[in-house]
Design a protein around this motif. Structure first.
Motif, PDB file in Angstrom:
ATOM      1  N   SER A  24      -5.923   0.445  -0.359  1.00  0.00           N
ATOM      2  CA  SER A  24      -5.925  -0.461  -1.487  1.00  0.00           C
ATOM      3  C   SER A  24      -4.713  -0.602  -1.948  1.00  0.00           C
ATOM      4  O   SER A  24      -4.086   0.342  -2.165  1.00  0.00           O
ATOM      5  N   SER A  44      -1.984   0.668  -7.883  1.00  0.00           N
ATOM      6  CA  SER A  44      -1.783   0.566  -9.467  1.00  0.00           C
ATOM      7  C   SER A  44      -0.373   0.782  -9.904  1.00  0.00           C
ATOM      8  O   SER A  44       0.475   1.781  -9.003  1.00  0.00           O
ATOM      9  N   ARG A 103       0.777  -1.288  -0.142  1.00  0.00           N
ATOM     10  CA  ARG A 103       0.067  -0.010   0.084  1.00  0.00           C
ATOM     11  C   ARG A 103       0.739   0.999  -0.031  1.00  0.00           C
ATOM     12  O   ARG A 103       1.902   1.083   0.269  1.00  0.00           O
ATOM     13  N   TYR A 119      -8.217   7.918  -4.324  1.00  0.00           N
ATOM     14  CA  TYR A 119      -8.994   7.602  -3.171  1.00  0.00           C
ATOM     15  C   TYR A 119      -8.740   6.124  -2.778  1.00  0.00           C
ATOM     16  O   TYR A 119      -8.544   5.968  -1.516  1.00  0.00           O
ATOM     17  N   ARG A 120      -9.003   5.269  -3.491  1.00  0.00           N
ATOM     18  CA  ARG A 120      -8.724   3.773  -3.395  1.00  0.00           C
ATOM     19  C   ARG A 120      -7.366   3.602  -2.551  1.00  0.00           C
ATOM     20  O   ARG A 120      -7.254   2.938  -1.457  1.00  0.00           O
ATOM     21  N   ALA A 121      -6.522   4.275  -3.028  1.00  0.00           N
ATOM     22  CA  ALA A 121      -4.827   4.162  -2.537  1.00  0.00           C
ATOM     23  C   ALA A 121      -4.966   4.746  -1.161  1.00  0.00           C
ATOM     24  O   ALA A 121      -4.345   4.140  -0.267  1.00  0.00           O
ATOM     25  N   GLU A 122      -5.695   6.125  -0.874  1.00  0.00           N
ATOM     26  CA  GLU A 122      -5.868   6.559   0.232  1.00  0.00           C
ATOM     27  C   GLU A 122      -6.335   5.868   1.517  1.00  0.00           C
ATOM     28  O   GLU A 122      -6.307   5.908   2.675  1.00  0.00           O
ATOM     29  N   CYS A 123      -7.357   4.938   0.734  1.00  0.00           N
ATOM     30  CA  CYS A 123      -8.143   4.012   1.684  1.00  0.00           C
ATOM     31  C   CYS A 123      -7.393   2.744   2.082  1.00  0.00           C
ATOM     32  O   CYS A 123      -8.052   1.861   2.761  1.00  0.00           O
ATOM     33  N   THR A 147     -10.592   8.592  -8.372  1.00  0.00           N
ATOM     34  CA  THR A 147     -10.995   7.407  -7.691  1.00  0.00           C
ATOM     35  C   THR A 147      -9.908   6.392  -7.466  1.00  0.00           C
ATOM     36  O   THR A 147      -9.617   5.944  -6.569  1.00  0.00           O
ATOM     37  N   THR A 148      -8.755   6.498  -8.410  1.00  0.00           N
ATOM     38  CA  THR A 148      -7.739   5.630  -8.008  1.00  0.00           C
ATOM     39  C   THR A 148      -6.819   6.436  -6.787  1.00  0.00           C
ATOM     40  O   THR A 148      -6.505   5.395  -5.920  1.00  0.00           O
ATOM     41  N   ARG A 170     -13.392 -10.594   1.473  1.00  0.00           N
ATOM     42  CA  ARG A 170     -14.745 -10.040   0.968  1.00  0.00           C
ATOM     43  C   ARG A 170     -15.699 -11.530   0.649  1.00  0.00           C
ATOM     44  O   ARG A 170     -15.426 -12.290  -0.040  1.00  0.00           O
TER      45      ARG A 170
END
Length: 87
Positions: free
Chosen positions: A45, A48, A6, A39-43, A36-37, A77
Motif C-alpha cells: 500500500s 503514509s 511504495r 503491515y499495509r506498507a509491507e503489503c 497495521t500501518t 477495487r
C-alpha cells in the motif's frame, strides 16, 4: 500508465534485521506508527507521510532510499454492493 509510491520491496525486513528487532511491533514503535500501518506498507500500500518520515529519521535514510515508484497493479477495487435491508 498509472504509477504509485511504495516502500522499497524488502526494505522493512532488512531494517528490522539491521536493528536486531524481533517483531513488527518493535519496528512500528521505533518508526512511530501502528503495526497495521507497517503491515499495509509491507503489503504494497502507499506509505503514509508519517511512516516515510519515521523510517527516514529512525534509520538516517532519505525518502528516495525508502520509496520507489512502481506501476499500479490490477484494476480498481469494485464498489461495494449495498447491504440488503432488514425490513
Amino acid at each position: 500508465m498509472k504509477q504509485v509510491l511504495r516502500v522499497r520491496e524488502g526494505l522493512l525486513p532488512r531494517l528490522r534485521e539491521i536493528r536486531g528487532l524481533c517483531s513488527d511491533e518493535a519496528l512500528a514503535e521505533l518508526i512511530g506508527v501502528s503495526r497495521t500501518t507497517l503491515y499495509r506498507a509491507e503489503c504494497g500500500s502507499a506509505p503514509s507521510p508519517a511512516l516515510t518520515l519515521g523510517i527516514c529519521l529512525a534509520f538516517g535514510l532519505s525518502p528516495g532510499e525508502v520509496l520507489e515508484v512502481v506501476p499500479a497493479h490490477g484494476h480498481p477495487r469494485p464498489p461495494r454492493k449495498p447491504e440488503p435491508s432488514l425490513g
